[in-house]
Design a protein around this motif. Structure first.
Motif, mmCIF file in Angstrom:
data_model
loop_
_atom_site.group_PDB
_atom_site.id
_atom_site.type_symbol
_atom_site.label_atom_id
_atom_site.label_comp_id
_atom_site.label_asym_id
_atom_site.label_seq_id
_atom_site.Cartn_x
_atom_site.Cartn_y
_atom_site.Cartn_z
ATOM 1 N N GLY A 40 0.781 -1.229 0.000
ATOM 2 C CA GLY A 40 0.000 0.000 0.000
ATOM 3 C C GLY A 40 0.814 1.281 0.000
ATOM 4 O O GLY A 40 0.240 2.373 0.061
ATOM 5 N N MET A 41 2.134 1.159 -0.070
ATOM 6 C CA MET A 41 2.967 2.367 0.001
ATOM 7 C C MET A 41 3.878 2.523 -1.207
ATOM 8 O O MET A 41 4.664 3.465 -1.260
ATOM 9 C CB MET A 41 3.788 2.373 1.283
ATOM 10 N N GLY A 42 3.817 1.622 -2.148
ATOM 11 C CA GLY A 42 4.689 1.733 -3.309
ATOM 12 C C GLY A 42 6.145 1.572 -2.918
ATOM 13 O O GLY A 42 6.472 0.925 -1.923
ATOM 14 N N PHE A 90 14.554 -3.299 -3.022
ATOM 15 C CA PHE A 90 14.922 -3.314 -4.432
ATOM 16 C C PHE A 90 16.078 -2.366 -4.678
ATOM 17 O O PHE A 90 16.105 -1.237 -4.181
ATOM 18 C CB PHE A 90 13.751 -2.893 -5.315
ATOM 19 N N PHE A 107 15.714 -2.431 -12.484
ATOM 20 C CA PHE A 107 15.561 -2.969 -11.140
ATOM 21 C C PHE A 107 16.083 -4.387 -11.017
ATOM 22 O O PHE A 107 15.984 -5.202 -11.950
ATOM 23 C CB PHE A 107 14.077 -2.959 -10.736
ATOM 24 N N GLY A 108 16.604 -4.697 -9.827
ATOM 25 C CA GLY A 108 16.934 -6.065 -9.485
ATOM 26 C C GLY A 108 15.694 -6.821 -9.059
ATOM 27 O O GLY A 108 14.606 -6.246 -8.960
ATOM 28 N N PHE B 34 6.318 8.274 -15.506
ATOM 29 C CA PHE B 34 6.641 6.903 -15.886
ATOM 30 C C PHE B 34 5.522 5.964 -15.438
ATOM 31 O O PHE B 34 4.838 6.224 -14.447
ATOM 32 C CB PHE B 34 7.925 6.431 -15.201
ATOM 33 N N TYR B 36 5.554 1.834 -14.550
ATOM 34 C CA TYR B 36 6.314 0.598 -14.422
ATOM 35 C C TYR B 36 5.342 -0.539 -14.114
ATOM 36 O O TYR B 36 4.293 -0.335 -13.501
ATOM 37 C CB TYR B 36 7.317 0.690 -13.272
ATOM 38 N N GLN B 38 5.152 -4.548 -12.394
ATOM 39 C CA GLN B 38 5.837 -5.537 -11.569
ATOM 40 C C GLN B 38 5.066 -6.849 -11.609
ATOM 41 O O GLN B 38 3.936 -6.915 -11.119
ATOM 42 C CB GLN B 38 5.963 -5.042 -10.128
ATOM 43 N N ASN B 41 6.900 -11.594 -7.782
ATOM 44 C CA ASN B 41 8.252 -11.978 -7.373
ATOM 45 C C ASN B 41 9.343 -11.468 -8.314
ATOM 46 O O ASN B 41 10.398 -12.106 -8.452
ATOM 47 C CB ASN B 41 8.347 -13.507 -7.240
ATOM 48 N N GLN B 42 9.078 -10.358 -8.963
ATOM 49 C CA GLN B 42 10.085 -9.761 -9.835
ATOM 50 C C GLN B 42 10.270 -8.285 -9.506
ATOM 51 O O GLN B 42 9.478 -7.695 -8.767
ATOM 52 C CB GLN B 42 9.668 -9.895 -11.309
ATOM 53 N N GLY B 43 11.321 -7.712 -10.068
ATOM 54 C CA GLY B 43 11.518 -6.273 -9.951
ATOM 55 C C GLY B 43 10.628 -5.528 -10.927
ATOM 56 O O GLY B 43 9.837 -6.121 -11.657
ATOM 57 N N LEU B 44 10.733 -4.218 -10.946
ATOM 58 C CA LEU B 44 9.903 -3.386 -11.816
ATOM 59 C C LEU B 44 10.527 -3.276 -13.207
ATOM 60 O O LEU B 44 11.749 -3.264 -13.355
ATOM 61 C CB LEU B 44 9.757 -1.977 -11.234
ATOM 62 N N LEU B 46 10.092 -1.000 -16.947
ATOM 63 C CA LEU B 46 9.494 0.196 -17.527
ATOM 64 C C LEU B 46 8.496 -0.162 -18.612
ATOM 65 O O LEU B 46 8.801 -0.934 -19.525
ATOM 66 C CB LEU B 46 10.587 1.088 -18.127
ATOM 67 N N GLU B 88 1.152 -5.811 -10.944
ATOM 68 C CA GLU B 88 0.980 -4.554 -10.227
ATOM 69 C C GLU B 88 1.633 -3.447 -11.049
ATOM 70 O O GLU B 88 2.733 -3.623 -11.593
ATOM 71 C CB GLU B 88 1.595 -4.618 -8.836
ATOM 72 N N PHE B 90 2.795 0.638 -11.358
ATOM 73 C CA PHE B 90 3.197 1.804 -10.576
ATOM 74 C C PHE B 90 3.391 3.014 -11.491
ATOM 75 O O PHE B 90 4.095 2.934 -12.498
ATOM 76 C CB PHE B 90 4.519 1.540 -9.843
ATOM 77 N N ARG B 99 9.659 9.468 -7.479
ATOM 78 C CA ARG B 99 8.635 9.200 -6.473
ATOM 79 C C ARG B 99 7.569 8.305 -7.088
ATOM 80 O O ARG B 99 6.997 8.654 -8.125
ATOM 81 C CB ARG B 99 7.998 10.500 -5.970
ATOM 82 N N PHE B 100 7.289 7.175 -6.411
ATOM 83 C CA PHE B 100 6.350 6.184 -6.924
ATOM 84 C C PHE B 100 4.994 6.306 -6.235
ATOM 85 O O PHE B 100 4.906 6.654 -5.053
ATOM 86 C CB PHE B 100 6.888 4.774 -6.687
ATOM 87 N N GLY B 101 3.943 5.970 -6.968
ATOM 88 C CA GLY B 101 2.634 5.826 -6.367
ATOM 89 C C GLY B 101 2.549 4.529 -5.595
ATOM 90 O O GLY B 101 3.472 3.722 -5.603
ATOM 91 N N ALA B 102 1.399 4.317 -4.939
ATOM 92 C CA ALA B 102 1.228 3.151 -4.084
ATOM 93 C C ALA B 102 0.987 1.865 -4.871
ATOM 94 O O ALA B 102 1.054 0.779 -4.314
ATOM 95 C CB ALA B 102 0.080 3.392 -3.111
ATOM 96 N N GLY B 103 0.694 2.006 -6.151
ATOM 97 C CA GLY B 103 0.505 0.825 -6.987
ATOM 98 C C GLY B 103 -0.954 0.460 -7.175
ATOM 99 O O GLY B 103 -1.800 0.719 -6.309
#
Lengths: 116, 110
Positions: A40-42, A90, A107-108, B34, B36, B38, B41-44, B46, B88, B90, B99-103
């Motif tokens: 919930g927080m990104g 991350f 990203f990793g 942007f 992104y 996800q 179980n992976q990273g983000l 683009l 998900e 973002f 700065r990212f949103g909450a998703g």
């Protein structure tokens, strides 16, 4: 070309223990970042680096330290882990020198940390 | 300070239906925006980015987003959802640090 890799993938700590998360990138990127992701927080920026030997604080730096001794590596340390640091961490890197505000971040796969 | 707000933490659509994920931004200077994605179980990764060259931005996997300054919005759309779009998403804004949103978690029903 592995991109961005993170070690370890999972870790469980007890309160007060310390650990270091390792991030490595093979894309010759200048900028590297550490984020934490909570439900919930990104993603929130912990620390970042704009080049070898430099580091700077992000949005939520308290309780963490970082080092960038080599261009390809960015280490995140927890000196005394707390349950509030349970999160998914991350690492990311972005391209070339200069103020590249529109640069894509790579990203990793993340490190899932649980602090009991 | 810049920020983004994603409206709806969960969106569910049927396969083949329109996907609309909403993002509003706040920035005192022209922003870079942007989207992104996800996967579990992976990273983000683009999807697309806006850098003022064109207001309608096309990304990968059939997604696109339109920058509307008057509405301070950068909504993500796809005409026809596929099962593989479940993930998900973002929204993010950069005028310095990102700065990212909450998703928004997208579910696609068969």
């Amino acid at each position: 070309n592995a991109g961005v890799t993170q070690t370890p993938k999972f870790r469980v700590l007890k309160t007060g223990q310390s650990m270091t998360l390792l991030c490595a990138q093979d894309m010759n990127h200048e900028y590297m970042y550490w984020y934490r992701q909570d439900p919930g927080m990104g993603l929130r920026l912990i620390h970042y680096s704009v080049g070898e030997g430099t580091t700077a604080k992000g949005e939520v730096p308290d309780g963490y330290n970082v080092s960038r001794l080599k261009k390809q590596n960015f280490l995140l340390g927890l000196e005394s882990a707390a349950p509030s640091q349970t999160s998914v961490y991350f690492c990311a890197s972005s391209s070339p020198p200069g103020l590249a505000l529109d640069a894509e971040q790579f990203f990793g796969p993340g490190t899932r940390l649980t602090v009991l | 300070a810049q920020s983004v707000t994603q409206l709806g933490s969960h969106v569910s659509v049927s396969e083949g239906a329109l996907v609309l994920l909403r993002c509003n931004y706040s920035s005192s200077v022209p922003p870079y925006l942007f989207w992104y994605v996800q996967y579990p179980n992976q990273g983000l990764q683009l999807l697309l980015k806006y850098t003022s060259a064109a207001t309608l931005v096309k990304g990968i996997n059939g997604f696109e987003a339109e920058f509307k300054k008057s509405e301070t919005s950068f909504h993500l759309t796809k005409p026809s959802a596929h099962m593989s779009d479940a993930a998900e998403y973002f929204c993010a804004v950069s005028v310095g640090d990102m700065r990212f949103g909450a998703g928004t978690r997208l579910t696609v029903k068969p």
